[in-house]
Design an enzyme around this catalytic site. Structure first.
Site, short mmCIF file in Angstrom:
data_model
loop_
_atom_site.label_atom_id
_atom_site.label_comp_id
_atom_site.label_asym_id
_atom_site.label_seq_id
_atom_site.Cartn_x
_atom_site.Cartn_y
_atom_site.Cartn_z
N SER A 1 2.97 9.32 -0.47
CA SER A 1 2.66 8.42 -1.74
C SER A 1 1.62 9.41 -2.40
CB SER A 1 2.12 7.18 -1.75
OG SER A 1 1.84 6.59 -3.04
N TYR B 1 -2.08 0.31 2.35
CA TYR B 1 -0.82 1.12 2.05
C TYR B 1 -1.32 2.60 1.80
CZ TYR B 1 3.05 3.25 -0.67
OH TYR B 1 4.01 4.07 -0.83
#
Length: 249
Positions: free
Chosen positions: A139, A152
């Site tokens: 990400s 995350y």
């Protein structure tokens, strides 16, 4: 690439499904792996209907025995697995002070351990073939940071470090390991989660990107397609930003 077999995790929708379809178009037999078997079957069936080779696999990437079973099923169907795309992941959007131990552990279990386990399980096939391609989907938030996503981004940052280290370790064996961190990609589980927590008009988001458009799952699939080719054997340990020109550190 007609002799190649790929396992794609988190492949029932969004980026994973697009990757499966692109690899199938490239002549690769694909294991459409996901915890959601019903939707994975829909993706596999669509690939077969278009003339490709695919099989749906029920797989929890954080469960080693479950991964082994899925890998054995794919191997029985199409042969040795020499391409792995670690795409499975879960979103996590919670202010830092509200993150519980359970939330933190769940992110690490799926988004980091869920990359480690499939890689370790598939690796013997690649070593035997003296050839392999591993692509991890991380990400852009792991590069730039993102408010309310500490658990995350920490897990996804681990994926980036994992990629770099594994590339050094497996390079002498003919196996490349690379990483693609998407950004502003629509029509995914993550984009839908972000819409609820960080509402922004699509036109405003497009203006923030140099290419003046948001990404689609197919943009990530195209990058993965390139990274798993025979001709890309000199590319390893890299973070290939597919992000519309978004500036990250």
């Amino acid at each position: 690439m007609s002799e190649k077999v790929a396992l794609v995790t988190g492949a029932a929708a969004g980026i994973g499904a697009a990757i499966c379809r692109q690899l199938a178009r490239d002549g690769i037999a694909v294991g459409v792996s996901d915890i959601n078997l019903e939707d994975a079957k829909k993706v596999a069936d669509s690939i077969v209907a278009e003339g490709g080779k695919a099989i749906a696999l029920e797989c929890n990437v954080a469960d080693r025995e479950n991964v082994k079973a899925a890998v054995n099923e794919l191997r029985s169907a199409f042969g040795a697995i020499t391409i792995l795309v670690n795409n499975a992941g879960i979103p996590g959007i919670t202010p830092f002070e509200e993150i519980t131990d359970e939330m933190w552990d769940r992110q690490m279990e799926v988004n980091l351990k869920g990359v480690f386990i499939p890689t370790q399980v598939v690796l013997p096939d690649m070593k035997a073939a003296k050839w392999g391609r591993i692509v991890n989907i991380s990400s852009s938030g792991a590069q730039s940071g993102c408010p309310h996503m500490a658990h995350y981004t920490a897990a996804k940052g681990g994926v980036i470090s994992f990629t770099r280290t594994l590339a050094l370790e497996l390079g002498p064996l003919g196996i490349t390991v690379n990483n693609v961190p998407p950004a502003s990609v629509m029509n995914t589980v993550m984009s839908e989660a972000n819409k609820k927590k960080f509402p922004i008009h699509p036109d405003d988001l497009k203006k923030m990107l140099p290419v003046r458009r948001t990404g689609e799952p197919e943009d990530i699939a195209n990058a993965v397609s390139w990274l798993v080719k025979e001709e890309t054997g000199y590319v390893t340990g890299q973070t290939i930003g597919v992000n519309g020109g978004r500036v990250v550190s």
